[in-house]
Design a protein around this motif. Structure first.
Motif, mmCIF file in Angstrom:
data_model
loop_
_atom_site.group_PDB
_atom_site.id
_atom_site.type_symbol
_atom_site.label_atom_id
_atom_site.label_comp_id
_atom_site.label_asym_id
_atom_site.label_seq_id
_atom_site.Cartn_x
_atom_site.Cartn_y
_atom_site.Cartn_z
ATOM 1 N N GLU A 69 0.713 -1.333 -0.250
ATOM 2 C CA GLU A 69 -0.113 0.078 -0.025
ATOM 3 C C GLU A 69 0.820 1.206 0.085
ATOM 4 O O GLU A 69 0.533 2.256 -0.602
ATOM 5 N N ALA A 70 2.059 1.053 0.690
ATOM 6 C CA ALA A 70 3.025 2.350 0.768
ATOM 7 C C ALA A 70 3.486 2.861 -0.783
ATOM 8 O O ALA A 70 3.643 3.977 -1.054
ATOM 9 N N VAL A 71 3.868 1.401 -1.457
ATOM 10 C CA VAL A 71 4.314 1.445 -2.538
ATOM 11 C C VAL A 71 3.567 2.260 -3.363
ATOM 12 O O VAL A 71 3.753 3.036 -4.405
ATOM 13 N N ARG A 72 2.076 1.777 -3.403
ATOM 14 C CA ARG A 72 1.010 2.318 -4.233
ATOM 15 C C ARG A 72 0.907 3.650 -3.967
ATOM 16 O O ARG A 72 0.887 4.466 -5.237
ATOM 17 N N ARG A 73 0.973 4.131 -2.934
ATOM 18 C CA ARG A 73 1.036 5.754 -2.739
ATOM 19 C C ARG A 73 2.124 6.281 -3.309
ATOM 20 O O ARG A 73 1.920 7.659 -3.900
ATOM 21 N N GLY A 74 3.347 5.683 -3.076
ATOM 22 C CA GLY A 74 4.437 6.308 -3.890
ATOM 23 C C GLY A 74 4.459 6.259 -5.453
ATOM 24 O O GLY A 74 4.904 7.455 -5.991
ATOM 25 N N LEU A 75 3.774 5.410 -6.080
ATOM 26 C CA LEU A 75 3.530 5.594 -7.229
ATOM 27 C C LEU A 75 2.531 6.539 -7.710
ATOM 28 O O LEU A 75 2.677 7.014 -8.954
ATOM 29 N N VAL A 76 1.607 6.785 -6.865
ATOM 30 C CA VAL A 76 0.772 7.787 -7.191
ATOM 31 C C VAL A 76 1.367 9.311 -7.171
ATOM 32 O O VAL A 76 0.973 10.205 -7.985
ATOM 33 N N GLN A 77 2.144 9.483 -6.293
ATOM 34 C CA GLN A 77 2.975 10.567 -6.284
ATOM 35 C C GLN A 77 3.933 10.582 -7.494
ATOM 36 O O GLN A 77 4.392 11.893 -7.939
ATOM 37 N N LEU A 78 4.472 9.598 -7.795
ATOM 38 C CA LEU A 78 5.068 9.849 -8.968
ATOM 39 C C LEU A 78 4.374 10.080 -10.661
ATOM 40 O O LEU A 78 5.058 10.280 -11.428
ATOM 41 N N GLY A 79 2.996 9.984 -10.339
ATOM 42 C CA GLY A 79 2.310 10.325 -11.452
ATOM 43 C C GLY A 79 1.715 9.094 -12.064
ATOM 44 O O GLY A 79 1.101 9.176 -13.249
ATOM 45 N N LEU A 80 1.988 7.866 -11.539
ATOM 46 C CA LEU A 80 1.345 6.805 -12.085
ATOM 47 C C LEU A 80 -0.269 6.822 -11.644
ATOM 48 O O LEU A 80 -0.251 6.301 -10.728
ATOM 49 N N VAL A 81 -1.104 6.692 -12.679
ATOM 50 C CA VAL A 81 -2.431 6.569 -12.289
ATOM 51 C C VAL A 81 -2.891 5.132 -12.611
ATOM 52 O O VAL A 81 -2.072 4.145 -13.458
ATOM 53 N N GLY A 82 -4.280 4.595 -12.325
ATOM 54 C CA GLY A 82 -4.688 3.358 -12.720
ATOM 55 C C GLY A 82 -4.165 2.283 -11.927
ATOM 56 O O GLY A 82 -4.086 1.165 -12.641
ATOM 57 N N ILE A 83 -3.658 2.548 -10.719
ATOM 58 C CA ILE A 83 -3.151 1.420 -10.100
ATOM 59 C C ILE A 83 -4.112 0.947 -8.924
ATOM 60 O O ILE A 83 -4.452 1.690 -8.259
ATOM 61 N N ARG A 84 -4.549 -0.436 -9.149
ATOM 62 C CA ARG A 84 -5.469 -0.652 -8.129
ATOM 63 C C ARG A 84 -4.983 -1.310 -6.739
ATOM 64 O O ARG A 84 -5.415 -1.063 -5.798
ATOM 65 N N GLU A 85 -3.897 -2.049 -7.002
ATOM 66 C CA GLU A 85 -3.258 -2.685 -5.906
ATOM 67 C C GLU A 85 -1.919 -3.051 -6.099
ATOM 68 O O GLU A 85 -1.470 -3.317 -7.356
ATOM 69 N N VAL A 86 -0.963 -3.111 -5.272
ATOM 70 C CA VAL A 86 0.375 -3.276 -5.241
ATOM 71 C C VAL A 86 0.669 -4.396 -4.141
ATOM 72 O O VAL A 86 0.124 -4.073 -2.936
ATOM 73 N N ARG A 87 1.236 -5.577 -4.291
ATOM 74 C CA ARG A 87 1.684 -6.528 -3.514
ATOM 75 C C ARG A 87 2.914 -6.809 -3.672
ATOM 76 O O ARG A 87 3.525 -6.950 -4.639
ATOM 77 N N ILE A 88 3.546 -6.870 -2.461
ATOM 78 C CA ILE A 88 5.054 -7.164 -2.277
ATOM 79 C C ILE A 88 5.514 -8.484 -1.759
ATOM 80 O O ILE A 88 4.948 -9.107 -1.334
ATOM 81 N N GLY A 89 6.520 -9.279 -2.781
ATOM 82 C CA GLY A 89 6.665 -10.660 -2.633
ATOM 83 C C GLY A 89 8.209 -10.788 -2.595
ATOM 84 O O GLY A 89 8.879 -9.772 -2.750
ATOM 85 N N LYS A 90 8.633 -12.011 -2.450
ATOM 86 C CA LYS A 90 9.957 -12.432 -2.605
ATOM 87 C C LYS A 90 10.272 -13.362 -3.705
ATOM 88 O O LYS A 90 9.254 -14.101 -4.257
#
Lengths: 88, 88
Positions: free
Chosen positions: A19-40
C-alpha cells in the motif's frame, strides 16, 4: 537449469508495504493502479537434471519448509526449460 | 491488467542471504544447487490500458526511481497480456 520460487502474501492478508508503494507510485504520477503486493523471489541455479518433475517436487518442499510461511503466504515454483544442446 | 517487476541483485554483488538459503537447502537434503539469489517481486493490479507500451515505460520509470537501487540491483518488468473479452 534455472528455477524461480515466487512467494507472495495470500490475497486475504493485508500488505501495508504494498500500500505504501502504491501511494509512492501515485506521487510519481502513475495513475490506474488498483493494488500493489510485495513478495519475494528466490532464484536458483541448479545442476541440470533429466528428472524435471523430481526437481519440482524438491522445490515445492523447500518452498513449504524454508521459503514461505504457509499460514500467510502462497508460493509458485517456476522451472525454466533446460536449454537444448545446440545441434550441428 | 497485471504486471510484475522483479528486482534482483546484480550478478557481481554478493548475496549473503541467498548463500544462507543455499546452505539451508543443503541441510534439507537438496543437492545440485549452484547458487541462490534472493530478490523482490512487486505485483501490480492495473486498470486495463490499450497502450501497453506506455504502461511498460511508466513501470520502467517506477522500477528505476522507487523499486530498485540502480547501483546494486537489476530489474525486469513483465506485463501479462490483457485478457481478451470473451466472445459470443
Amino acid at each position: 537449469m534455472r528455477a524461480k520460487v515466487l512467494v507472495t502474501l495470500k490475497p486475504e492478508v493485508l500488505d501495508p508495504q504494498g500500500e505504501a508503494v502504491r501511494r509512492g507510485l501515485v506521487q510519481l504520477g502513475l495513475v490506474g493502479i488498483r493494488e500493489v503486493r510485495i513478495g519475494k523471489v528466490i532464484e536458483l541455479d541448479l545442476v541440470d537434471s533429466p528428472d524435471v518433475e523430481a526437481t519440482r517436487k524438491l522445490l515445492q518442499r523447500a518452498a513449504e519448509e524454508l521459503f514461505a510461511n504457509p499460514v500467510i503466504e502462497d508460493w509458485r515454483v517456476e522451472l525454466d526449460a533446460v536449454t537444448p544442446t545446440p545441434q550441428g
